[in-house]
Design a protein around this motif. Structure first.
Motif, PDB file in Angstrom:
ATOM      1  N   LYS A   1      55.212  19.693  60.097  1.00 26.77           N
ATOM      2  CA  LYS A   1      55.425  19.671  58.971  1.00 26.77           C
ATOM      3  C   LYS A   1      54.530  20.941  58.810  1.00 26.77           C
ATOM      4  O   LYS A   1      54.810  22.240  59.003  1.00 26.77           O
ATOM      5  N   PRO A   2      55.923  21.499  57.643  1.00 24.52           N
ATOM      6  CA  PRO A   2      55.931  22.985  57.016  1.00 24.52           C
ATOM      7  C   PRO A   2      53.953  22.920  56.864  1.00 24.52           C
ATOM      8  O   PRO A   2      53.162  22.932  56.351  1.00 24.52           O
ATOM      9  N   LEU A   3      53.781  24.573  57.175  1.00 25.16           N
ATOM     10  CA  LEU A   3      52.526  25.319  57.422  1.00 25.16           C
ATOM     11  C   LEU A   3      52.074  26.780  56.752  1.00 25.16           C
ATOM     12  O   LEU A   3      53.283  27.648  57.989  1.00 25.16           O
ATOM     13  N   PHE A   4      51.503  27.094  56.170  1.00 25.66           N
ATOM     14  CA  PHE A   4      51.085  28.454  55.551  1.00 25.66           C
ATOM     15  C   PHE A   4      49.860  28.620  56.306  1.00 25.66           C
ATOM     16  O   PHE A   4      48.739  27.865  55.810  1.00 25.66           O
ATOM     17  N   THR A   5      49.794  29.309  56.586  1.00 22.78           N
ATOM     18  CA  THR A   5      48.373  29.775  57.114  1.00 22.78           C
ATOM     19  C   THR A   5      47.774  31.027  56.837  1.00 22.78           C
ATOM     20  O   THR A   5      48.549  32.162  56.359  1.00 22.78           O
TER      21      THR A   5
ATOM     22  N   LYS B   1      38.037  26.046  52.126  1.00 23.78           N
ATOM     23  CA  LYS B   1      38.805  25.368  52.102  1.00 23.78           C
ATOM     24  C   LYS B   1      38.703  25.330  50.820  1.00 23.78           C
ATOM     25  O   LYS B   1      39.357  25.510  49.539  1.00 23.78           O
ATOM     26  N   SER B   2      37.353  24.745  50.001  1.00 24.43           N
ATOM     27  CA  SER B   2      37.019  24.594  48.509  1.00 24.43           C
ATOM     28  C   SER B   2      37.257  25.949  48.086  1.00 24.43           C
ATOM     29  O   SER B   2      37.365  25.639  46.647  1.00 24.43           O
TER      30      SER B   2
ATOM     31  N   LEU C   1      53.514  20.328  52.390  1.00 21.98           N
ATOM     32  CA  LEU C   1      53.122  21.684  52.861  1.00 21.98           C
ATOM     33  C   LEU C   1      51.858  21.346  52.958  1.00 21.98           C
ATOM     34  O   LEU C   1      50.474  21.338  52.099  1.00 21.98           O
ATOM     35  N   LEU C   2      51.178  21.622  54.428  1.00 25.23           N
ATOM     36  CA  LEU C   2      49.597  22.462  54.182  1.00 25.23           C
ATOM     37  C   LEU C   2      49.744  23.888  54.683  1.00 25.23           C
ATOM     38  O   LEU C   2      50.876  24.532  55.436  1.00 25.23           O
ATOM     39  N   ILE C   3      48.081  23.801  54.365  1.00 28.98           N
ATOM     40  CA  ILE C   3      47.799  25.329  53.857  1.00 28.98           C
ATOM     41  C   ILE C   3      46.476  25.496  54.953  1.00 28.98           C
ATOM     42  O   ILE C   3      45.330  25.024  54.311  1.00 28.98           O
ATOM     43  N   HIS C   4      46.782  26.092  55.654  1.00 20.41           N
ATOM     44  CA  HIS C   4      45.836  25.970  56.697  1.00 20.41           C
ATOM     45  C   HIS C   4      45.163  27.308  56.806  1.00 20.41           C
ATOM     46  O   HIS C   4      45.292  28.274  56.950  1.00 20.41           O
TER      47      HIS C   4
ATOM     48  N   PRO D   1      56.030  18.460  43.748  1.00 16.55           N
ATOM     49  CA  PRO D   1      55.317  19.109  45.650  1.00 16.55           C
ATOM     50  C   PRO D   1      54.263  18.073  45.803  1.00 16.55           C
ATOM     51  O   PRO D   1      53.227  18.868  44.762  1.00 16.55           O
ATOM     52  N   ARG D   2      53.495  17.936  47.043  1.00 14.14           N
ATOM     53  CA  ARG D   2      52.943  17.788  47.369  1.00 14.14           C
ATOM     54  C   ARG D   2      52.348  18.637  48.351  1.00 14.14           C
ATOM     55  O   ARG D   2      52.177  18.899  49.402  1.00 14.14           O
ATOM     56  N   PHE D   3      50.998  19.697  48.083  1.00 11.36           N
ATOM     57  CA  PHE D   3      49.856  20.463  48.844  1.00 11.36           C
ATOM     58  C   PHE D   3      48.469  20.456  49.544  1.00 11.36           C
ATOM     59  O   PHE D   3      48.050  19.996  48.896  1.00 11.36           O
ATOM     60  N   CYS D   4      48.054  20.618  50.669  1.00 10.82           N
ATOM     61  CA  CYS D   4      47.144  20.027  50.996  1.00 10.82           C
ATOM     62  C   CYS D   4      46.525  20.895  52.070  1.00 10.82           C
ATOM     63  O   CYS D   4      47.296  21.653  52.696  1.00 10.82           O
ATOM     64  N   ILE D   5      44.853  21.403  51.601  1.00  9.60           N
ATOM     65  CA  ILE D   5      44.240  23.151  52.279  1.00  9.60           C
ATOM     66  C   ILE D   5      43.760  22.271  53.314  1.00  9.60           C
ATOM     67  O   ILE D   5      43.206  20.929  52.981  1.00  9.60           O
TER      68      ILE D   5
END
Length: 376
Positions: free
Chosen positions: A316-320, A216-217, A285-288, A204-208
């Motif tokens: 896009k699926p997103l987790f905040t 974020k970093s 998955l995007l991590i906001h 899986p690939r997640f993006c912050i």
């Protein structure tokens, strides 16, 4: 005998002007002005005076109304101001008129952000992307000027070279833009090849993602035990960084940090960084990450959501992750907990103290890749 003194001043005498327009009446204006000051300071600008004003309407020719303009003219004359930096985006004609009336160099929000990107770009691709954005901005400025005139290629705090003929300058810029686009295309192909190799696996690939300076970093470092540059300043990260994410000793995903968003982000930058932002397209998955200590965090969410919609990624699926809760009082945390419900799934966290990160890890650990996404 008196000793002769010499001025050691290097930077032009600067004035910054923060403006509350009818469009930003609904946000916390002090936080907005603080963001503007942070942009100025991140750019290394030393300013001597600051003025803040509220406009009920926008004057098409100068942006600010006649009364406010008269006050600025008097201040610039009295304090011998050499350059003025405005918090808002100005069009070519407004810049031209303000320069003439104030008798100073004038810079707006677009140029302020472009310069920060220019200073923070580290990779060859990042530097080319920023250069492309600058050239597209200068071309747009030239298009709005009269025949025989051109944008003086100065930087904030500097005295740029002299003006050249508009037509000659435009041709030069267009040729340079074409050359950079070709170089970026080659780098983009390399990125695409690397991406294809990653896509060839079932990992899986997640993006912050998130507003600039949301942490974020810092989150990437906390999750992967890495040491990606994480500074308390705007746009510290411009280049995408990808790391392996292990949970309970098992490789769970590849996770990437991305460039931060900001309200009124110059369109030329969005276009120039398109290949970098393409990482979001291929994410499962995007991590906001949201800076919950900022009073305008709801506005920041809207800015990020709007940009995702423009990229066609709103589904896009997103987790905040509501970050920086260590800066909140208990009462503020409880209020945030209620307000955050509309952004579920979410967690309240602090990358500084690791508080709440276990909730994120638990979510990621149990997360499964949608069947249709595994074949992308």
């Amino acid at each position: 005998m008196t000793r002769e003194t010499f001025s050691t001043r290097i930077n032009p005498k600067a004035l910054i002007v923060g403006i509350q327009t009818p469009e930003n009446y609904s946000i916390d204006i002090e936080s907005y002005f603080e963001e503007f000051r942070n942009l100025v300071e991140t750019n290394g600008i030393v300013y001597d005076h600051e003025v803040y004003m509220k406009l009920r309407s926008i004057e098409p020719s100068t942006f600010i109304t006649k009364g406010k303009l008269t006050e600025l003219i008097c201040l610039c004359e009295k304090e011998n101001i050499e350059e003025v930096v405005f918090s808002e985006v100005l069009n070519t004609q407004q810049v031209k008129n303000l320069k003439k009336l104030l008798k100073v160099s004038v810079f707006d929000r677009t140029e302020l952000i472009l310069e920060i990107f220019e200073k923070n770009a580290l990779s060859a691709e990042g530097k080319l992307q920023v250069e492309l954005a600058w050239l597209q901005h200068k071309k747009a400025r030239l298009a709005g000027r009269g025949i025989g005139m051109s944008q003086q290629a100065g930087h904030i705090g500097g005295r740029g070279p002299g003006e050249t003929q508009k037509e000659k300058e435009t041709q030069h810029i267009e040729l340079h833009i074409l050359k950079i686009k070709k170089n970026l295309e080659r780098l983009s192909q390399v990125r695409a090849t690397q991406r294809k190799q990653r896509l060839g696996t079932s990992t899986p690939r997640f993006c912050i993602i998130g507003y600039t300076n949301a942490g974020k970093s810092s989150l990437l470092n906390a999750l992967t035990k890495s040491d990606v540059l994480a500074e308390n300043k705007l746009f510290a990260t411009l280049d995408t960084t990808t790391r392996e994410l292990f949970i309970d000793g098992k490789k769970k995903a590849l996770i990437s940090d991305t460039v931060g968003f900001i309200q009124q982000l110059p369109h030329s930058l969005i276009e120039a960084f398109k290949s970098t932002l393409d990482e979001l397209v291929y994410a499962h998955l995007l991590i906001h990450v949201v800076d919950s200590s900022n009073k305008n965090w709801q506005q920041h969410i809207r800015v990020v959501t709007t940009l995702l919609k423009e990229m066609g990624l709103e589904q896009k699926p997103l987790f905040t992750v509501f970050n920086k809760i260590d800066l909140l009082s208990e009462e503020e945390k409880q209020k945030l907990l209620v307000q955050a419900q509309e952004h579920a799934p979410f967690c309240l966290a602090s990358t500084l103290s690791d508080a709440g990160l276990q909730d994120l890890l638990s979510y990621l650990s149990s997360w499964t890749m949608p069947q249709e996404s595994s074949h992308e």
